[in-house]
Design an enzyme around this catalytic site. Structure first.
Site, mmCIF file in Angstrom:
data_model
loop_
_atom_site.group_PDB
_atom_site.id
_atom_site.type_symbol
_atom_site.label_atom_id
_atom_site.label_comp_id
_atom_site.label_asym_id
_atom_site.label_seq_id
_atom_site.Cartn_x
_atom_site.Cartn_y
_atom_site.Cartn_z
ATOM 1 N N ARG A 162 30.884 59.522 136.262
ATOM 2 C CA ARG A 162 30.511 60.789 136.886
ATOM 3 C C ARG A 162 31.384 61.929 136.373
ATOM 4 N NH1 ARG A 162 29.654 62.571 143.252
ATOM 5 N NH2 ARG A 162 31.777 61.816 143.596
ATOM 6 N N ASP A 444 37.266 63.260 150.837
ATOM 7 C CA ASP A 444 37.306 63.809 149.489
ATOM 8 C C ASP A 444 36.730 65.214 149.497
ATOM 9 O OD1 ASP A 444 34.574 63.501 149.761
ATOM 10 O OD2 ASP A 444 34.360 61.987 148.195
#
Length: 547
Positions: A162, A444
């Site tokens: 990613r 996150d």
């Protein structure tokens, strides 16, 4: 690369000179220069399209809907995507939020029974130059079987790479006098070094694409894939990518996004917090889109989120693509016999069973100890490697369904929680980390995004607390930031750590009090002088001797 070739690269971090030498070879730099020069202008264009789309919505008061000019794509029943390679057919449980610069966790993930690993240079990663080099080099070691006691790359969990999202910039490389787009830096390095090897081992190259907002952005990624494959001598369709639908505007273009990628599509992914935060990003100034306390009123069972997940599954399966769900952020307590362990496992099981019954083909977990229980859950409730046969013909999703905000208010506990998550995330970034642990789960940039978004929106609309009717305003939030920061500072091990936490609190307060909503918390942080001065070499340093 010498100046006349137009590429400048900052010197390596002192402890990563060998890794730097391995990655930034002369051939690689030539490739990066050509690659970035080819596409950075188009990255600027898609970012400009975002701005103009947002301005149009603001000026007209319009709401998004399913596009009329692409209706022929949605109404054509005949097109599908090619079947994904065998190693992608079974996507039950991936490990999410794994920043590959964390060598110890990366090795444990490679040794795990998970189907895949979200090798994350985005949400779960803090993009310091050190972390990017260390992370990409760790991928190099995994692909080249350099880690001891780790299965061969053809047998280990598949790597779902990613890169950073379009909004992120790599401050340590310049091409033709401009800092380069973060995703081009990440993708270019990953493909140059690993594309062929992963393909030869029937294990990639596979990607997650973050924060795509329109089919035009998917079209650009497709152009990037075609160009890169040609340059590296790979067949068209070698690259496979799963697009994360993390924005409300993209939800109305899911079918078009799959169509644009076609031979490169590995499907779509849905997640709760970035997607929810996008409502504030696009419509936060409109009172009709006031998002209530997320810890009390927002979950995947609510109409706007359930409709989004159902539509995503239907869209993917109708076209032969895989549909995956979000990440379970909860952490299992160490004592497997405790009531707390049972409670957490039951909670994760209930939420993930909801996704399985909706027809998803897989989802992510953070805690490696959740892999086997969740794989068992899939085996109990599905009959094959995936659920592509679940076409969800029962699903009819309208624009109203996708735009229906859940009812509910704001609580003092929810406000304090959002403040804590926001402050701690910024503090993590100032420590060079992309995620942290709080109250039994991993947090996150996605949870930080929804947290700061809600605080900004509640101040903007002067929302009243359910608890006592007080108005959420600048003074209340500033006072709570002070109190929450003082409570969090108890766990700080030094005066320096306390000072850093206070800096994080000041930055959080600055962000939520801004007149105009900062589009991304990661952009805000990565361009802040505090972050730049701490983690990025001065651009006045001489380039590496090889350049």
């Amino acid at each position: 690369m010498s100046d006349h070739l137009g590429l400048e690269l900052c010197p390596p971090p002192s402890d990563l000179k060998a890794e730097y030498e391995t990655l930034f070879t002369s051939d690689c730099l030539h490739f990066l220069h050509q690659f970035i020069s080819t596409f950075e202008g188009e990255v600027d264009q898609v970012l400009s399209l975002r701005v103009s789309k947002k301005a149009h919505l603001d000026q007209t008061g319009e709401l998004p809907g399913f596009r009329q000019d692409t209706a022929h794509i949605r109404s054509d029943p005949n097109w599908t995507v090619p079947p994904v390679p065998p190693r992608l057919q079974k996507r039950h449980v991936d490990i999410g939020d794994l920043a590959p610069c964390d060598s110890q966790r990366f090795i444990k993930a490679l040794q795990s029974p998970a189907q895949g690993i979200q090798v994350d240079f985005d949400d779960g990663n803090c993009p310091t130059f050190h972390n990017q080099i260390k992370g990409i080099h760790n991928v190099w070691k995994a692909v080249h079987n350099q880690f001891p006691n780790v299965p061969h790359i053809s047998k280990a969990p598949i790597l779902m790479l990613r890169p950073r999202a379009w909004n992120m910039v790599e401050h340590n490389m310049m091409v033709e006098g401009r800092q380069v787009p973060g995703p081009l830096f990440d993708f270019g390095l990953l493909m140059f070094h690993f594309g062929k090897t992963l393909f030869e081992n029937k294990s990639g190259p596979f990607f997650y694409l973050s924060k795509v907002e329109s089919f035009m952005e998917a079209r650009l990624w497709n152009k990037i894939f075609v160009w890169t494959q040609h340059k590296l001598g790979l067949s068209v369709g070698t690259i496979k990518a799963t697009v994360l639908i993390e924005n409300v505007l993209a939800a109305f273009e899911m079918e078009e996004i799959v169509y644009e990628l076609r031979e490169h599509s590995a499907g779509l992914n849905c997640g709760i917090w970035d997607y929810s935060a996008s409502f504030v990003n696009k419509f936060g100034h409109r009172k009709a889109f006031m998002l209530p306390d997320r810890s009390k009123y927002v979950n995947m069972e609510k109409r706007f989120l359930r409709s989004y997940m159902d539509l995503l599954v239907q869209t993917c399966h109708r076209r032969g693509a895989l549909a995956t769900g979000g990440m379970a952020a909860l952490l299992l307590p160490h004592d497997t016999q405790s009531q707390a362990y049972k409670t957490v496992l039951d909670t994760v099981t209930r939420l993930k069973l909801l996704e399985i019954k909706a027809g998803v083909d897989g989802f992510m977990v953070y805690d490696l100890n959740l892999i086997k229980p969740m794989q068992k859950l899939f085996q109990m409730h599905t009959e094959s490697e995936n659920q592509l046969q679940q076409l969800r013909k029962d699903v009819v999703v309208t624009s109203t369904d996708l735009l229906s905000m859940p009812s509910g208010g704001v609580t003092l506990n929810g406000l304090r929680y959002n403040i804590a998550v926001g402050v701690l995330f910024i503090n993590a970034w100032l420590s060079g980390k992309g995620h942290f642990f709080y109250r039994g789960q991993v947090e996150d940039s996605a949870t930080a995004e929804i947290s700061r978004s809600q605080v900004w929106q509640w101040i903007r609309h002067r929302t009243r607390l359910e608890d006592d009717g007080r108005v959420v305003n600048r003074q209340m939030v500033a006072a709570l930031v002070t109190v929450v920061t003082l409570e969090l500072s108890v766990s700080c091990s030094s005066d320096r750590a306390k000072q850093q936490l206070q800096t994080a609190a000041d930055m959080f307060l600055e962000m939520v009090l801004k007149r105009d909503f900062p589009a991304f918390i990661t952009t805000f942080l990565s361009e802040d002088l505090t972050f730049l001065n701490k983690f990025n070499p001065r651009r006045t340093n001489s380039p590496h001797s090889k350049l």
